[in-house]
Design a protein around this motif. Structure first.
Motif, short mmCIF file in Angstrom:
data_model
loop_
_atom_site.label_atom_id
_atom_site.label_comp_id
_atom_site.label_asym_id
_atom_site.label_seq_id
_atom_site.Cartn_x
_atom_site.Cartn_y
_atom_site.Cartn_z
N ASP A 46 -4.03 -5.44 -5.31
CA ASP A 46 -3.61 -4.80 -6.56
C ASP A 46 -2.10 -4.58 -6.61
O ASP A 46 -1.59 -3.83 -7.45
CB ASP A 46 -4.32 -3.45 -6.72
N TRP A 47 -1.36 -5.26 -5.72
CA TRP A 47 0.08 -5.07 -5.63
C TRP A 47 0.81 -6.38 -5.93
O TRP A 47 0.37 -7.45 -5.52
CB TRP A 47 0.48 -4.58 -4.23
N TYR A 48 1.94 -6.26 -6.66
CA TYR A 48 2.80 -7.41 -6.90
C TYR A 48 3.90 -7.46 -5.85
O TYR A 48 4.54 -6.44 -5.56
CB TYR A 48 3.45 -7.32 -8.28
N GLU A 49 4.09 -8.65 -5.29
CA GLU A 49 5.28 -8.88 -4.45
C GLU A 49 6.39 -9.32 -5.39
O GLU A 49 6.23 -10.29 -6.15
CB GLU A 49 5.02 -9.96 -3.41
N VAL B 185 -2.89 -6.01 -13.53
CA VAL B 185 -3.71 -5.21 -12.62
C VAL B 185 -3.93 -3.83 -13.23
O VAL B 185 -3.02 -3.22 -13.76
CB VAL B 185 -3.03 -5.07 -11.25
N GLU B 186 -5.17 -3.36 -13.17
CA GLU B 186 -5.48 -2.02 -13.65
C GLU B 186 -6.12 -1.23 -12.53
O GLU B 186 -6.96 -1.74 -11.79
CB GLU B 186 -6.42 -2.09 -14.86
N LYS B 187 -5.72 0.02 -12.40
CA LYS B 187 -6.25 0.87 -11.34
C LYS B 187 -7.73 1.11 -11.55
O LYS B 187 -8.17 1.33 -12.68
CB LYS B 187 -5.52 2.21 -11.31
N ASN C 246 0.85 -1.19 0.00
CA ASN C 246 0.00 0.00 0.00
C ASN C 246 0.88 1.24 0.00
O ASN C 246 2.08 1.18 0.32
CB ASN C 246 -0.96 0.01 1.20
N VAL C 247 0.30 2.38 -0.35
CA VAL C 247 1.09 3.60 -0.54
C VAL C 247 1.54 4.23 0.77
O VAL C 247 2.36 5.16 0.75
CB VAL C 247 0.27 4.64 -1.35
N GLY D 107 0.35 -2.60 -9.04
CA GLY D 107 0.16 -3.34 -10.28
C GLY D 107 -0.23 -2.49 -11.47
O GLY D 107 -0.01 -2.88 -12.61
N TRP D 108 -0.81 -1.31 -11.22
CA TRP D 108 -1.31 -0.50 -12.34
C TRP D 108 -0.24 0.43 -12.93
O TRP D 108 -0.53 1.18 -13.87
CB TRP D 108 -2.52 0.33 -11.90
#
Length: 591
Positions: free
Chosen positions: A375-378, A403-405, A352-353, A391-392
């Motif tokens: 929505d995040w890649y490790e 992944v798309e936002k 997360n941001v 991901g976006w």
């Protein structure tokens, strides 16, 4: 004097018994209820006594119309009146033809993107390749809603070819040569001489009674009654498998379950001993029954329809769902890589941001993907440690999903939006230089917008769904009754000067102007039409509307070149997308 009275009486009987053209037209229309608990009244007005309440999505034959009210046929001997802004009218023939539309399609291109809505602004949720077969669930002029294995979403209709129709595939009925039985599930069911509510009643059946079934469709089931053929409503009979039920089961051990549950949508769906229409019928299942899908082959699903008895049913007669389970924190991904799209991209310590930045990467840098967390890649860094990237903001290769936002749909969820296609019925609106009727074009635009809004989670409502007249007062009443967040009236313009072109947005009350400005700028950006501005307009649907309402003139039909443009599927798509994005823009900044 007596002779005169007799003559008048006979004349009344003769002419009164002949339905007018209007009545005949009404007999071919259905009225579908738009809300739960709608009051049906004795006459066309709120002062009349309530005779019944009806449920949302129930349908009734249309008998007559008067001002803002519609008379419906509740039963053979009872009619009532409902407000026309709380129902939808549909032609019976259109309803029947929609049920017979092609339902099996085949993909004609590799890497076809499946989206969660009908438009390129919606997120990609999967991919299909050449030769993949899909079940077609809905379609409009540019997009098709499909189901394939565990994926359900929208694809461009340009890349789908129809290969089968419902009529060519497994019918939702028991064939006359394969008689079954049924059990009545309601008290005092009418038995009729024909498959129609207007046919005569020849008897009654009580709950639990067993009947011999000759044939069955979605609406009516033909049975043997008192040694004659008769009809009952399919809704009130539970169909059982024919005598072939005694067939030995295909296998005695259950295959591994897919985790997907299928619910039967057809009456008396046949079960076969193999995944093909040539397979022997070994039983049948009734509408509403649910089964775990054990295996899927070429749009056929294997189920365990009774203990240790297995068979195949046509997948296009199943509504598929995945039972809710406790979600895992991450999904393992193998042999996938992400590529950085921009210099200075933040790579973070968590998904997360709000987590700290551990590295800034540059365009073209690649990292192996370990898992997908929301929505995040490790990813794996060069020193072997793990980190996360949104991901976006990257591209991905391999098995990991792209992944798309979340886009415009995030701001439209749960908003009530009334879409008002201008004109209709005897009111054609303007007629274009090449003969285009405005009423037809406004409905095309409205339906495309409706599909986009519904896919985004909005409560979208059309004031009309076909070529019927709907008064201005009723259109406004629809907005008031539903307490609409936005009311969009769609029109196309005309003027004597054929050189005039462009798009205009109108408002009446000051509180309507921000919505007009947001939608107008978005449509201009999408369609590239000449900008004729946002203006004050003294129109009934704006002036009398207490909601945020606007009226759009989406081009000039009086200009031959612009008429050709606005008639194209490409323009219709961009116009609907522009309105959709403009609504999202408005709600994003006016929450």
């Amino acid at each position: 004097m007596k002779k005169l009275i007799a003559l008048v009486f006979v004349t009344f009987l003769f002419f009164g018994g002949i339905p007018t053209t209007s009545q005949l037209a009404h007999a071919e229309s259905l009225v579908t209820i738009s809300i739960d608990g709608l009051n049906v009244r004795e006459g066309p007005g709120l002062s009349y006594r309530v005779v019944k309440q009806v449920k949302k999505d129930e349908s009734f034959p249309l008998v007559n119309e008067k001002n803002e009210w519609i008379q419906i046929q509740l039963s053979k001997n009872q009619t009532g009146w409902v407000a026309n802004w709380l129902v939808q009218k549909k032609d019976k023939q259109q309803s029947k033809s929609s049920e017979l539309e092609q339902s099996i399609g085949q993909v004609t291109v590799d890497g076809l993107r499946v989206r969660n809505g009908p438009g390129t602004s919606f997120q990609t949720i999967g991919h299909l390749n050449t030769g993949n077969q899909v079940i077609i669930k809905e379609k409009n002029e540019n997009w098709v809603k499909i189901a394939a294995n565990s994926i359900e979403g929208w694809v461009s209709n340009e890349f789908i070819t129809i290969v089968q129709t419902k009529q060519e595939t497994e019918p939702a009925q028991t064939s006359p040569n394969n008689l079954g039985t049924g059990t009545i599930n309601v008290n005092s069911l009418n038995v009729r001489s024909d498959a129609s509510l207007q046919s005569s009643i020849v008897g009654k059946l009580q709950k639990g009674a067993q009947v011999k079934v000759i044939s069955s469709t979605k609406e009516w089931t033909q049975i043997e009654f008192q040694n004659k053929k008769a009809w009952i409503s399919s809704e009130f009979v539970d169909l059982h498998s024919p005598a072939t039920n005694t067939t030995e089961p295909e296998e005695t051990e259950a295959p591994s379950a897919s985790g997907i549950v299928g619910t039967v949508t057809a009456n008396g769906l046949n079960i076969r001993n193999k995944a093909d229409l040539s397979g022997k019928i070994v039983g049948s299942v009734s509408k509403g029954s649910s089964f775990t899908i054990l295996e899927e082959v070429n749009n056929w699903s294997k189920i365990e329809y009774s203990p240790k008895q297995f068979g195949w049913v046509a997948s296009w007669y199943l509504d598929k769902s995945v039972p809710e389970t406790t979600p895992t924190q991450s999904q393992e991904v193998k042999e996938s890589f992400v590529t950085i799209l921009h210099d200075g991209t933040n790579i973070r310590s968590g998904p997360n941001v709000s987590t700290s930045v551990v590295l800034r990467a540059n365009q073209g840098d690649q990292f192996a993907v370990k898992s997908l967390n929301g929505d995040w890649y490790e990813i794996t860094l060069k020193d072997g440690s793990s980190a996360y990237i949104a991901g976006w903001i990257v591209s991905v290769t391999g098995s990991a999903p792209q992944v798309e936002k979340p886009g415009a749909e995030a701001h439209l969820k749960n908003k009530t939006i009334i879409i008002d296609p201008g004109h209709g019925g005897g009111d054609n609106g303007t007629t274009g230089a090449r003969g285009t009727f405005e009423k037809e074009l406004t409905l095309r635009t409205a339906k495309l917008l409706y599909d986009k809004l519904r896919a985004s989670g909005a409560n979208a409502i059309l004031t009309r769904t076909n070529d019927t007249y709907f008064s201005l007062r009723s259109r406004v009443s629809t907005a008031h009754y539903h307490n609409a967040d936005a009311f969009i009236s769609i029109h196309y313009d005309s003027i004597l000067d054929r050189s005039v072109r462009g798009m205009t947005a109108y408002y009446y009350h000051s509180y309507q102007r921000p919505l007009a400005e947001a939608v107008h700028s978005s449509v201009i950006s999408q369609t590239k039409l000449k900008d004729r501005g946002v203006r004050f307009g003294d129109y009934h649907v704006l002036r009398e509307n207490n909601q945020k309402a606007i009226l759009l003139e989406l081009g000039y039909l009086s200009n031959p070149a612009e008429e050709t443009t606005v008639n194209s599927p490409q323009y219709q798509e961009t116009a609907a997308t522009g309105i959709f994005n403009g609504l999202a823009k408005y709600f994003k900044t006016n929450l």
